[in-house]
Write an enzyme that holds these catalytic residues in place. Structure first.
Site, PDB file in Angstrom:
ATOM      1  NE  ARG A  82      -1.949   0.920   3.239  1.00 56.50           N
ATOM      2  CZ  ARG A  82      -3.498   0.505   4.690  1.00 56.50           C
ATOM      3  NH1 ARG A  82      -4.641   0.042   4.753  1.00 56.50           N
ATOM      4  NH2 ARG A  82      -2.686   0.605   5.416  1.00 56.50           N
ATOM      5  CE  LYS A 184      -3.414   4.265   7.388  1.00 59.67           C
ATOM      6  NZ  LYS A 184      -4.148   4.833   7.341  1.00 59.67           N
ATOM      7  CD  GLU A 220     -11.651   5.552   3.610  1.00 55.44           C
ATOM      8  OE1 GLU A 220     -11.817   4.925   5.109  1.00 55.44           O
ATOM      9  OE2 GLU A 220     -11.065   5.769   2.869  1.00 55.44           O
TER      10      GLU A 220
HETATM   11  C1  LIG Z   1      -5.479   3.627   7.763  1.00 51.52           C
HETATM   12  C2  LIG Z   1      -6.699   3.986   7.550  1.00 51.52           C
HETATM   13  C3  LIG Z   1      -7.787   2.284   7.330  1.00 51.52           C
HETATM   14  C4  LIG Z   1      -7.637   1.201   8.016  1.00 51.52           C
HETATM   15  O1  LIG Z   1      -6.827   0.889   7.468  1.00 51.52           O
HETATM   16  P1  LIG Z   1      -6.250  -0.472   8.241  1.00 51.52           P
HETATM   17  O2  LIG Z   1      -5.148  -0.604   7.435  1.00 51.52           O
HETATM   18  O3  LIG Z   1      -7.298  -1.600   8.749  1.00 51.52           O
HETATM   19  O4  LIG Z   1      -5.594  -0.058   8.976  1.00 51.52           O
HETATM   20  C5  LIG Z   1      -8.739   3.092   6.707  1.00 51.52           C
HETATM   21  N1  LIG Z   1     -10.101   4.774   5.867  1.00 51.52           N
HETATM   22  C6  LIG Z   1      -8.984   5.749   6.297  1.00 51.52           C
HETATM   23  C7  LIG Z   1      -8.798   7.017   5.827  1.00 51.52           C
HETATM   24  C8  LIG Z   1      -6.962   4.789   6.614  1.00 51.52           C
HETATM   25  O5  LIG Z   1      -6.647   6.013   6.300  1.00 51.52           O
END
Ligand SMILES: *Cc1c(COP(=O)(O)O)cnc(C)c1O
Length: 345
Positions: A82, A184, A220
């Protein structure tokens, strides 16, 4: 190894300076060998790219002690992959996946005294990050980058068990179609700080964002993916190009199908379906809390309650939570490659 003298069971979710961090620099078109260092401070130019044009990405994962006393982390290969995707979208040099995993292992091992003992509920949060560090004044990518991994012990997300939370449908947008919602990057969080503080002031734990183009589909929350349980007790996972691919959510998908025998559907989910009461349970998933059960979604004063209410966790969300945390802790056999051993605890 002597553990640090910390009241593990009463730790919050905060930052603490630990002993070592890993640093690698990208210069003249290549990553250097990288090393563990002690200095937690960074000195950089006032004109560093990150300070002006926000070239900054990060990851988050946990290291913890299993029941049989090993220090492990959970699916770091997916964080590595990622972060490469995040780097490419931000015109940054990707940090190779095998080096990412090695840097996480090295940093956790060097801070083994900071890894909370089994049974305390606490974990060691691992934060890899990368940013443009060389001077940039015209709008363009930096030429030099810092990749860094630090760790900090954090307390159990839910002290005394999970209780359902209430979130609100936001009037702000999180991520444009074809924008950066799927990576991210710090910039996705910067613009969510005002909306989340407003939500907190109104008494909500988080914002539920809709798709900006039509404002009818579930995306989300600010920092966690949403999952739903339908009337038949099966799992429904919203899809969109701008949802961040949560590793917890992808693991829950697998656990639901292969451990619990649930049917799992990944599809577009509309706010209308949720309002019409098609879902019995819902939860937010991310590394920090694993799954936070939802009690209620508030859409401009209209309350959509889930069948568990605000006091209890629904049975399917509870089972998913117990199974995934059981796999992580080593109480339930994990799928091949999910648990990566770092050292003895
Ligand atoms: C990091 C993150 C998540 C959760 O991801 P994980 O890999 O399960 O920790 C979900 N939504 C957003 C916007 C994020 O930045």
């Amino acid at each position: 190894m002597e553990k640090k003298n910390i009241d593990w069971s009463n730790l919050g979710f905060g930052y603490m300076v630990t002993d070592k961090r890993y640093v690698s620099m990208y210069k003249d078109g290549a990553w250097d060998d990288g090393a563990l260092i002690e200095d937690d401070k960074i000195v950089m130019s006032e004109d560093a790219g990150v300070l002006h044009y926000s070239q900054s990405i990060f990851e988050g994962l946990k290291a913890y002690t299993t029941e049989d006393g090993r220090i492990v982390c959970f699916r770091p290969d997916l964080n590595a992959e990622r972060m490469i995707n995040s780097a490419l979208r931000m015109e940054m040099p990707p940090f190779p996946a095998e080096r990412f995993i090695d840097s996480v292992v090295q940093t956790v091992r060097a801070n083994a005294a900071w890894v909370p003992p089994y049974g305390t509920g606490a974990t060691l949060y691992v934060r890899p990050l990368m940013f443009g560090i060389s001077p940039v004044i015209g709008v363009k990518p930096a030429e030099e980058y810092m990749y860094r991994v630090f760790v900090t012990p954090v307390g159990p997300y839910f002290k005394g068990g999970a209780t359902p939370i209430a979130i609100k449908v936001s009037d702000y947008d999180r991520a444009a179609p074809r924008g950066t919602g799927h990576i991210k990057a710090g910039l996705n969080y910067a613009m969510s700080l005002l909306p989340v503080m407003e939500a907190h002031r109104e008494g909500f734990a988080e914002n539920l964002y809709l798709d900006p183009a039509t404002r009818t589909k579930i995306e989300e929350t600010g920092g966690a993916n949403v999952i739903f349980v339908d009337e038949d007790g099966n799992l429904v996972i919203p899809t969109s190009e701008s949802i961040l691919p949560s590793i917890t959510r992808r693991s829950i998908h697998y656990v639901a199908e292969h451990y619990l025998g649930l049917k799992v559907t990944e599809r577009v989910v509309t706010l209308k379906e949720v309002e019409d009461g098609h879902f019995r349970e819902a939860g937010l998933c991310g590394t920090a809390a694993v799954i936070s059960p939802l009690g209620c979604i508030n859409d401009h004063g209209k309350e959509i309650m889930f069948s568990n209410g605000m006091e209890k966790v629904g049975p399917v969300i509870q089972k998913l939570y117990d199974t995934l945390t059981g796999i992580q802790a080593g109480r339930i056999e994990a799928p091949e490659g999910w648990i990566v051993e770092i050292c003895k605890g």
